[in-house]
Design an enzyme around this catalytic site. Structure first.
Site, PDB file in Angstrom:
ATOM      1  N   GLN A  49       4.278   0.571   2.186  1.00 45.52           N
ATOM      2  CA  GLN A  49       4.530  -0.622   2.976  1.00 45.52           C
ATOM      3  C   GLN A  49       5.708  -1.387   2.360  1.00 45.52           C
ATOM      4  O   GLN A  49       5.682  -1.701   1.166  1.00 45.52           O
ATOM      5  CB  GLN A  49       3.295  -1.508   2.997  1.00 45.52           C
ATOM      6  CG  GLN A  49       2.089  -0.884   3.673  1.00 45.52           C
ATOM      7  CD  GLN A  49       2.241  -0.867   5.174  1.00 45.52           C
ATOM      8  OE1 GLN A  49       2.105  -1.885   5.831  1.00 45.52           O
ATOM      9  NE2 GLN A  49       2.539   0.296   5.721  1.00 45.52           N
ATOM     10  N   ASP A  68       0.793  -1.230   0.000  1.00 51.01           N
ATOM     11  CA  ASP A  68       0.000   0.000   0.000  1.00 51.01           C
ATOM     12  C   ASP A  68       0.826   1.282   0.000  1.00 51.01           C
ATOM     13  O   ASP A  68       1.760   1.430   0.807  1.00 51.01           O
ATOM     14  CB  ASP A  68      -0.887   0.056   1.247  1.00 51.01           C
ATOM     15  CG  ASP A  68      -1.800  -1.136   1.377  1.00 51.01           C
ATOM     16  OD1 ASP A  68      -1.674  -2.087   0.587  1.00 51.01           O
ATOM     17  OD2 ASP A  68      -2.642  -1.123   2.295  1.00 51.01           O
ATOM     18  N   GLU A 100     -11.090  -1.817   4.055  1.00 49.72           N
ATOM     19  CA  GLU A 100      -9.735  -1.328   4.267  1.00 49.72           C
ATOM     20  C   GLU A 100      -9.531   0.036   3.604  1.00 49.72           C
ATOM     21  O   GLU A 100     -10.279   0.439   2.711  1.00 49.72           O
ATOM     22  CB  GLU A 100      -8.716  -2.331   3.707  1.00 49.72           C
ATOM     23  CG  GLU A 100      -8.646  -3.627   4.464  1.00 49.72           C
ATOM     24  CD  GLU A 100      -7.376  -4.397   4.158  1.00 49.72           C
ATOM     25  OE1 GLU A 100      -6.713  -4.839   5.121  1.00 49.72           O
ATOM     26  OE2 GLU A 100      -7.041  -4.562   2.972  1.00 49.72           O
TER      27      GLU A 100
END
Length: 490
Positions: A56, A40, A224
């Site tokens: 990430q 991400d 999410e």
């Protein structure tokens, strides 16, 4: 588990980089991990003319599961990039399993990052209702020269969230609205319904629960990466729901990303309102920010969680990338994604063609841009004998199975994705060494995918009688590390 720090990350990257540089699938105008795994995009922001793109990052592994850190690129022009040492490490008790996704916002005292500090306890747990911690963590005292946050503190834990939720509460998105700081959190409740929590704060430290956006369960069990976009005074809730079942041409991937028009924070969205951002194989967890020019810029992860495909880049020690940046606008309640204007600086060697009954057959480099206007009702684009994009009366198809074994190998296990538009007017295609991003009707729809054609394949075939085609070769990004060494690009 390896506890990451500057020294061992540098050593991991040094060992991996030589092999990665020799990989023919290394991308030329997309951001990738130097080594290991990327997912991400996080903390997208612009401070004093510098755009910060955190992500990430697991430099030690090409499979997700080890404690990760926040990787960091920065750029002033989206053509030349600086690669920094990681900005945040998982080196506290409240984030020891990973510094998971979050956002950044510039306060009066500087840029702050909010992220999910993840903890998984060893034992026989379901890790939904027990055995897990997902803590709200604040990183601040950002140093623009080093790209690091100096101080980190925990603000909330699972016990602070509403008690009807599971332990899955994550991905804080912080912004300012009506002189109030607002935070969105993605969550999963105990009925396995997706939820977005809404918090407010006067100072960004003390957060008070205000309300939520939820549904009756038809929109998946977990939402999410929530985000709120306001364009032309219209609000859109962006999220990545998990658990929506496939419906013919919709929701074809394992997980999805999209948006709904939001009329107040107390609404219950329905599946009919949800519109997917991307119809390709590789798009998830987009995040947006407003740059200093006032543009709403979106960057997504060119990948997916929990997929079964085996990309060949793994053999060379890296996997995944970020999409090209896209400018978001809205028209009649539809969010349009348009490639960032600065990417036009990559163009060289313009060629124009008028297509007739015979297909256009020409050689292309690994990286190019194709613009097709006055699109015929039926046609196709075959890229380096690795992938075909075709259409017939508004029925669109991205395929790796049309021409035998070469396209099958280029798809790395994927086969096809389909979609439909009322009328196909314009196609804009960006091809990198191992990625395709196809923008339909000025961003009304997008197909994003990785692909892995044979290295010596350089043929482009376009069939669209009566169309105008413009073709550009595209230069590479230049990416340097903090010592001024070129990591990739020119």
């Amino acid at each position: 588990e390896l506890i990451l720090n500057d020294e061992n990350v540098t050593e991991l990257e040094r060992k991996a980089l030589k092999k990665a540089k020799e990989d023919p699938w290394r991308l030329k105008f997309h951001l990738m991990p130097v080594s290991g795994w990327l997912n991400d995009p996080n903390g997208l922001s612009e401070v004093d003319g510098v755009n910060h793109i955190f992500f990430q990052y697991l430099p030690q592994d090409t499979r997700f599961g080890s404690p990760n850190c926040w990787g960091h690129y920065s750029t002033e022009d989206f053509i030349n990039y600086k690669y920094h040492h990681p900005a945040i490490f998982a080196d506290h008790g409240f984030d020891r399993y990973g510094t998971h996704s979050g956002s950044a916002y510039e306060f009066e005292n500087g840029l702050r990052a909010y992220y999910t500090g993840s903890v998984k306890h060893p034992g026989d747990f379901d890790y939904v209702n027990e055995g897990r911690e997902q803590n709200l963590v604040l990183a601040e005292d950002f140093n623009p020269k080093t790209g690091k946050f100096k101080s980190v503190q925990q603000l909330m834990s699972n016990s602070d969230y509403p008690q009807d939720l599971t332990l899955h509460v994550r991905d804080p998105k912080v912004f300012k609205r009506d002189d109030q700081y607002v935070m969105l959190l993605g969550a999963r409740d105990k009925k396995d319904h997706g939820v977005v929590l809404i918090y407010e704060s006067d100072d960004g430290y003390d957060w008070n629960y205000k309300s939520r956006v939820d549904s009756d369960g038809e929109m998946g069990y977990m939402w999410e990466c929530p985000d709120l976009v306001t364009l032309d005074e219209k609000d859109f809730l962006i999220m990545s729901p998990q658990g929506i079942k496939r419906q013919s041409e919709a929701f074809q991937n394992v997980f999805h990303s999209g948006y709904i028009p939001l009329d107040g924070f107390d609404m219950k969205p329905t599946l009919e309102q949800f519109r997917e951002f991307d119809k390709g194989f590789d798009f998830y967890a987009p995040q947006t920010y407003i740059d200093e020019k006032g543009r709403r810029i979106l960057i997504g992860w060119m990948g997916l969680p929990d997929f079964d495909y085996e990309y060949p880049t793994r053999e060379n020690g890296w996997i995944h990338a970020l999409t090209i940046p896209r400018i978001l606008t809205q028209k009649d309640g539809v969010l349009l994604q348009k490639p960032l204007t600065e990417l036009e600086e990559l163009r060289i060697n313009e060629k124009k063609f008028k297509l007739n009954e015979k297909p256009l057959i020409t050689e292309v480099p690994e990286t190019f841009e194709l613009i097709l206007t006055d699109v015929a009702k039926k046609g196709s684009i075959t890229i380096r004998n690795g992938c075909r994009f075709s259409w017939d009366e508004g029925n669109l198809r991205l395929s790796f199975v049309d021409d035998g074994e070469k396209q099958k190998e280029a798809g790395a296990g994927r086969e096809q994705r389909v979609a439909r538009v009322k009328e196909l007017k314009r196609i804009r295609l960006f091809a990198d060494t191992s990625s395709l991003e196809i923008f339909i009707n000025d961003g009304e729809m997008v197909f994003t995918t990785r692909y892995f054609p044979e290295i010596n394949e350089n043929e482009l075939i376009v069939e669209s009688d009566g169309s105008e085609a413009t073709l550009y070769d595209l230069k590479a990004f230049k990416v340097e590390n903090e010592a001024g060494e070129i990591l990739f690009g020119k």
